[in-house]
Design a protein around this motif. Structure first.
Motif, PDB file in Angstrom:
ATOM      1  N   GLU A   1      -1.365  -2.177   3.148  1.00 42.63           N
ATOM      2  CA  GLU A   1      -1.745  -1.493   4.387  1.00 42.63           C
ATOM      3  C   GLU A   1      -0.516  -0.864   5.040  1.00 42.63           C
ATOM      4  OE1 GLU A   1      -4.094  -2.040   8.635  1.00 42.63           O
ATOM      5  OE2 GLU A   1      -3.439  -3.842   7.557  1.00 42.63           O
TER       6      GLU A   1
ATOM      7  N   SER B   1      -2.233  -6.168   7.552  1.00 41.91           N
ATOM      8  CA  SER B   1      -2.782  -7.152   6.608  1.00 41.91           C
ATOM      9  C   SER B   1      -1.845  -7.471   5.455  1.00 41.91           C
ATOM     10  CB  SER B   1      -4.126  -6.661   6.062  1.00 41.91           C
ATOM     11  OG  SER B   1      -3.953  -5.460   5.324  1.00 41.91           O
ATOM     12  N   GLY B   2      -0.921  -6.563   5.148  1.00 41.31           N
ATOM     13  CA  GLY B   2      -0.005  -6.806   4.040  1.00 41.31           C
ATOM     14  C   GLY B   2       0.724  -5.533   3.661  1.00 41.31           C
ATOM     15  N   LYS B   3       1.462  -5.589   2.559  1.00 37.44           N
ATOM     16  CA  LYS B   3       2.296  -4.452   2.170  1.00 37.44           C
ATOM     17  C   LYS B   3       1.477  -3.211   1.864  1.00 37.44           C
ATOM     18  CE  LYS B   3       5.882  -2.858  -0.983  1.00 37.44           C
ATOM     19  NZ  LYS B   3       6.800  -3.191  -2.105  1.00 37.44           N
TER      20      LYS B   3
ATOM     21  N   ARG C   1       1.713  -2.519  16.070  1.00 29.60           N
ATOM     22  CA  ARG C   1       1.622  -1.709  14.851  1.00 29.60           C
ATOM     23  C   ARG C   1       2.589  -0.533  14.916  1.00 29.60           C
ATOM     24  NH1 ARG C   1      -3.248  -2.199  11.609  1.00 29.60           N
ATOM     25  NH2 ARG C   1      -3.377   0.051  11.238  1.00 29.60           N
TER      26      ARG C   1
ATOM     27  N   MET D   1       7.254  -6.687   3.681  1.00 28.08           N
ATOM     28  CA  MET D   1       6.962  -7.341   4.954  1.00 28.08           C
ATOM     29  C   MET D   1       8.212  -8.065   5.460  1.00 28.08           C
ATOM     30  SD  MET D   1       3.820  -6.507   5.599  1.00 28.08           S
ATOM     31  CE  MET D   1       2.941  -7.657   6.693  1.00 28.08           C
TER      32      MET D   1
ATOM     33  N   MET E   1       5.877 -13.571   8.813  1.00 25.29           N
ATOM     34  CA  MET E   1       4.503 -13.998   9.078  1.00 25.29           C
ATOM     35  C   MET E   1       3.946 -13.385  10.354  1.00 25.29           C
ATOM     36  SD  MET E   1       3.410 -15.693   6.571  1.00 25.29           S
ATOM     37  CE  MET E   1       1.882 -16.228   7.343  1.00 25.29           C
ATOM     38  N   SER E   2       4.810 -13.071  11.305  1.00 20.81           N
ATOM     39  CA  SER E   2       4.334 -12.523  12.574  1.00 20.81           C
ATOM     40  C   SER E   2       3.780 -11.101  12.398  1.00 20.81           C
ATOM     41  CB  SER E   2       5.459 -12.520  13.610  1.00 20.81           C
ATOM     42  OG  SER E   2       6.534 -11.702  13.195  1.00 20.81           O
TER      43      SER E   2
ATOM     44  N   TYR F   1       1.775 -10.188  10.113  1.00 23.24           N
ATOM     45  CA  TYR F   1       0.395 -10.251   9.623  1.00 23.24           C
ATOM     46  C   TYR F   1      -0.633 -10.285  10.754  1.00 23.24           C
ATOM     47  CZ  TYR F   1       2.162 -10.931   4.903  1.00 23.24           C
ATOM     48  OH  TYR F   1       2.785 -10.751   3.688  1.00 23.24           O
ATOM     49  N   HIS F   2      -0.177 -10.455  11.972  1.00 23.38           N
ATOM     50  CA  HIS F   2      -1.097 -10.346  13.111  1.00 23.38           C
ATOM     51  C   HIS F   2      -1.460  -8.883  13.377  1.00 23.38           C
ATOM     52  CE1 HIS F   2      -0.753 -14.560  14.159  1.00 23.38           C
ATOM     53  NE2 HIS F   2       0.582 -14.460  14.143  1.00 23.38           N
ATOM     54  N   HIS F   3      -0.672  -7.961  12.819  1.00 21.58           N
ATOM     55  CA  HIS F   3      -0.862  -6.534  13.093  1.00 21.58           C
ATOM     56  C   HIS F   3      -1.156  -5.723  11.829  1.00 21.58           C
ATOM     57  CE1 HIS F   3       0.818  -7.263  17.124  1.00 21.58           C
ATOM     58  NE2 HIS F   3       1.676  -8.057  16.497  1.00 21.58           N
TER      59      HIS F   3
END
Length: 222
Positions: free
Chosen positions: A53, A49-51, A9, A30, A42-43, A45-47
């Protein structure tokens, strides 16, 4: 083969800030942040949740660059210091002007900042209403000044002098503007940025008068 630094993050936020610094808030997505990190979107989104956030985290990161005030510091000293630092942060991250107060899901840094500012004011005798009015007036002044400063039609390199000379205002048509340019700008090394401290003192002076009046009504002494 060199190992790729793992995503986190913290790295994502730092990359998002750089993207925003380079291209403005509209450039942040993103995909663009992932590209800056040399990763796939896509990687992320593991950290994150989206734009949305990601934007919340950006706002929090900007507030994190403003040191927390210490409750017990004289309110005027604290508000002056905060104003100077906020101005510097907003000038460095101009995208933050439209972001800091617009998020509906504020982070911990944002909430701590707000709470501490109110704490300094309340500790020095501001009642709740006056503290809220003070906070609102100060932020309106700081944000408005920086917005103007960033959008002036001249830069420190070019200077107000050169801009004013190019205007060639006829004194008979614009007597007051011509007078100001002649007596304050032309040949006086005028710097609009110097207005910040003067204007801030005007706001603080009025708050001080309001505080003295409030303390007088309650029988307390400043």
């Amino acid at each position: 083969m060199a190992q790729r630094t793992p995503l986190s993050r913290e790295r994502i936020i730092a990359a998002a800030m750089q993207v925003a610094d380079d291209g403005g808030l509209a450039a942040v997505s993103m995909r663009s942040v992932a590209k800056a990190l040399g990763a796939e979107a896509m990687s992320l989104y593991h950290h994150v949740s989206g734009k949305e956030e990601l934007l919340d985290l950006l706002a929090d990161a900007a507030f994190d660059e403003i040191p927390l005030l210490e409750v017990g510091t004289p309110w005027r000293t604290a508000m002056t210091s905060r104003a100077d630092i906020m101005r510097a942060v907003l000038k460095q991250h101009s995208w933050a002007l439209g972001l800091l107060e617009s998020r509906s899901n504020p982070g911990q840094a944002v909430m701590r900042h707000h709470d501490r500012v109110l704490g300094v004011l309340r500790h020095d005798g501001f009642d709740l209403a006056l503290a809220a009015h003070a906070y609102s007036a100060l932020d309106a002044y700081i944000y408005g000044f920086v917005l103007t400063e960033l959008n002036l039609p001249f830069t420190p390199d070019v200077g107000a002098d050169a801009f004013a000379e190019g205007l060639e205002l006829p004194a008979e048509e614009y007597p007051h503007l011509a007078e100001m340019l002649e007596q304050m700008v032309l040949g006086h090394d005028y710097d609009y940025g110097d207005e910040f401290g003067y204007g801030l003192d005007l706001v603080l002076d009025q708050l001080e008068l309001r505080l003295v009046g409030q303390l007088g009504r309650t029988g307390l002494h400043p």
